[in-house]
Design a protein around this motif. Sequence first.
Motif, PDB file in Angstrom:
ATOM      1  N   TYR A 294     -19.064 -12.767  22.092  1.00 21.83           N
ATOM      2  CA  TYR A 294     -18.222 -13.756  22.781  1.00 21.83           C
ATOM      3  C   TYR A 294     -18.874 -15.136  22.685  1.00 21.83           C
TER       4      TYR A 294
ATOM      5  N   THR B 288     -30.940  -4.784  29.407  1.00 25.38           N
ATOM      6  CA  THR B 288     -31.284  -5.113  28.013  1.00 25.38           C
ATOM      7  C   THR B 288     -30.134  -5.827  27.295  1.00 25.38           C
ATOM      8  N   ARG B 289     -28.979  -5.927  27.950  1.00 23.77           N
ATOM      9  CA  ARG B 289     -27.851  -6.635  27.329  1.00 23.77           C
ATOM     10  C   ARG B 289     -27.417  -7.859  28.126  1.00 23.77           C
TER      11      ARG B 289
ATOM     12  N   LYS C 261     -18.056 -16.835  37.594  1.00 24.05           N
ATOM     13  CA  LYS C 261     -18.244 -17.292  36.218  1.00 24.05           C
ATOM     14  C   LYS C 261     -17.259 -16.560  35.300  1.00 24.05           C
TER      15      LYS C 261
ATOM     16  N   ALA D  61     -18.106 -18.084  25.140  1.00 24.00           N
ATOM     17  CA  ALA D  61     -18.191 -17.877  26.593  1.00 24.00           C
ATOM     18  C   ALA D  61     -19.471 -18.477  27.164  1.00 24.00           C
ATOM     19  N   THR D  62     -19.426 -18.878  28.426  1.00 23.41           N
ATOM     20  CA  THR D  62     -20.667 -19.175  29.143  1.00 23.41           C
ATOM     21  C   THR D  62     -20.800 -18.124  30.245  1.00 23.41           C
ATOM     22  N   TRP D  63     -22.033 -17.849  30.618  1.00 24.87           N
ATOM     23  CA  TRP D  63     -22.278 -16.685  31.479  1.00 24.87           C
ATOM     24  C   TRP D  63     -22.914 -17.055  32.787  1.00 24.87           C
TER      25      TRP D  63
ATOM     26  N   THR E 215     -13.533 -17.492  29.836  1.00 26.19           N
ATOM     27  CA  THR E 215     -12.550 -17.338  28.762  1.00 26.19           C
ATOM     28  C   THR E 215     -11.565 -16.231  29.125  1.00 26.19           C
TER      29      THR E 215
ATOM     30  N   TRP F 124     -26.100  -8.942  21.831  1.00 20.87           N
ATOM     31  CA  TRP F 124     -24.730  -8.502  21.583  1.00 20.87           C
ATOM     32  C   TRP F 124     -23.655  -9.327  22.297  1.00 20.87           C
ATOM     33  N   LEU F 125     -23.835  -9.546  23.594  1.00 20.08           N
ATOM     34  CA  LEU F 125     -22.791 -10.271  24.336  1.00 20.08           C
ATOM     35  C   LEU F 125     -22.617 -11.696  23.820  1.00 20.08           C
ATOM     36  N   GLN F 126     -23.740 -12.357  23.612  1.00 22.36           N
ATOM     37  CA  GLN F 126     -23.689 -13.738  23.125  1.00 22.36           C
ATOM     38  C   GLN F 126     -23.007 -13.827  21.762  1.00 22.36           C
TER      39      GLN F 126
ATOM     40  N   GLN G 220     -13.270 -12.970  29.314  1.00 29.14           N
ATOM     41  CA  GLN G 220     -14.084 -12.820  30.521  1.00 29.14           C
ATOM     42  C   GLN G 220     -13.211 -12.526  31.742  1.00 29.14           C
TER      43      GLN G 220
ATOM     44  N   GLN H 128     -29.131  -5.168  20.556  1.00 23.47           N
ATOM     45  CA  GLN H 128     -28.799  -4.918  21.950  1.00 23.47           C
ATOM     46  C   GLN H 128     -28.874  -6.219  22.767  1.00 23.47           C
ATOM     47  N   MET H 129     -29.969  -6.927  22.590  1.00 22.42           N
ATOM     48  CA  MET H 129     -30.216  -8.107  23.411  1.00 22.42           C
ATOM     49  C   MET H 129     -29.168  -9.194  23.171  1.00 22.42           C
TER      50      MET H 129
ATOM     51  N   PHE I 163     -31.052 -15.828  21.800  1.00 18.42           N
ATOM     52  CA  PHE I 163     -29.876 -14.990  21.563  1.00 18.42           C
ATOM     53  C   PHE I 163     -29.149 -15.266  20.263  1.00 18.42           C
TER      54      PHE I 163
END
Lengths: 330, 251
Positions: free
Chosen positions: B246, A73-74, A187, B249-251, A192, B241-243, A195, B238-239, B72
């Motif tokens: 940060y 979910t994250r 990745k 950043a690219t993921w 960064t 949060w990371l984006q 990361q 929740q969905m 996001f």
Amino acid sequence: MYAQMIKSTGQNVKSPEEMDPQERAFQERVDAGEKIEPKDWMPEGYRRTLIRQIGQHAHSEIVGQLPEGNWITRAPTLERKAILLAKVQDEAGHGLYLYCAAETLGVSRDHLTRDLLSGKMKYSSIFNYPTLTWADMGAVGWLVDGAAIMNQVPLQRTSYGPYARAMVRICKEESFHQRQGFDIMMKMANGTEAQRKMAQDALNRFWYPSLMMFGPSDENSVHSAQNMAWKIKMNTNDELRQKFVDQTAPQAAFLGLTIPDEHLKWNEARGHYDFSEPDWDEFFDVLKGNGPCSADRMEARNRAWDEGAWVREGLLAHAEKKKARKVAAE
Amino acid sequence: MTDPLFEFLCRLGDNTLVLGHRVSEWCGVAPVLEEDIALANTALDLIGQTTMWLNLAGEVEGAGRDADALAFRRDVWDFRNLLLVEQPNGDFGQTMMRQFLFDAWHVLYLTELEKSSDARVAAIAEKSLKEARYHLDRASETVIGLGDGTEESNARMQAALDRLWPYVGEMFDSDAVDMDMVAKGIAPDPGTLRPGFDATVNPVLRKATLTRPESDFAHRGGRSGARHSEHLGHLLTQMQWLQRAYPDATW
Ligand SMILES: [Fe+2]
Ligand SMILES: [Fe+2]
Ligand SMILES: [Fe+2]
């Protein structure tokens, strides 16, 4: 390795003279590389040990959904979310094949599940560790699936037919998981500053628990000797651990990450890396149920089972009603 | 006013995004292993559909946003999903009832979208429809099985139906965006789909020995974005949060 410390008969391996004719014929088939099938005669110890091993492996796949499910979910992009979901779905599928393989030995999935939920049966120690950042999804694929493959590739040649065949299917998917994990690590390691920090932190936390997956040295274990004679274990724990370190050390270097072991060094004479043993006290604590997430994992599985009871009962009741209606109509 | 086509595509993509997220919350804790696998499969399909709809939305918008940027980086008021899909999972019965009600509408809507005058819309609809039909079959079977199961499972399914029924009406609302889509032959008027929905849902509820609620009161505000429920914000927290934490950043 998803099966750790599998107890066998606890006896020394019998010599051919000590075996009765049936046992001897069985051992000869195993030695000749023949597959044992469910209807074939097999020693009771072989059957029981296999149930323990396959059951523990199946439970590991099931509990193994939780640490990765923790990030679904994250997940940071739609593509990453889909890949992770597909991976966790594969693990559930692995659990299913393995429970089916165990069922051919005369034990039901429900029975094995109850033994997991009561704590009587174990699952791999690795799934008692927390996944704290997104980089952990990389580390789990790279290291945990990587270590699992080390053990499972040889098990494709295991003596029990249904187990060997399940392993063939599972190994294909596990190597895919490992590549995906490594891709996340790349990745992150090339990303960064934050990361890179996550990537290194994930490696720091997962390195020794991954080495523990192979279990403590079993060179002198009677259990291991018997299981190897039966070909339900193909290599010693130390052999597999060494192989894993030899494979992983250059990958870490490629990522520009540091394995948290100051003694890790290529040994030209041995043709292998030297490395430090994990803390085996910690391992035994985890096996006793004192892993950082042991209580969480068991609670999650028990809750899922208990809260799902009405669903299983409802669907069963419906199936029976349907059957009764069909009979009445005939 | 924003481009109605963009709005329309966000409605489609946000429905599947939010529902896919909700379904994925079940990962690893379903009542039986087969359901773990099936729910993951449903979530995967929905996320795949989301990617197609929202990428097209971004393309139509022409502001350089892709599906990830839309998923996001938007806040609650920009989401255009039905209130139904953002409702919490509740127990397994409520999750499957929500799925059933959504799928029953989704299949009808996608069937019409297959005939869209916009070839891109038609293509996504065609691909999605196969999956949606399968979801509807599974959800119908589960609703029937649990409705016509034990006394407890029947009571839980009835409670789920009663709880979710007020979110059904919104699926059949029409507004200026819909009228624009109708005029361009891109999409049907949702209001016209209600009889088809009833024809899908009623026999399943009957087989499930469930009682269709009498009141057709409908909560609204999801597809227009005017008033979402409190739940959506937590889901996005929740969905996204990371984006959000940060952003470089690219993921
Ligand atoms: Fe697996
Ligand atoms: Fe695995
Ligand atoms: Fe795996």
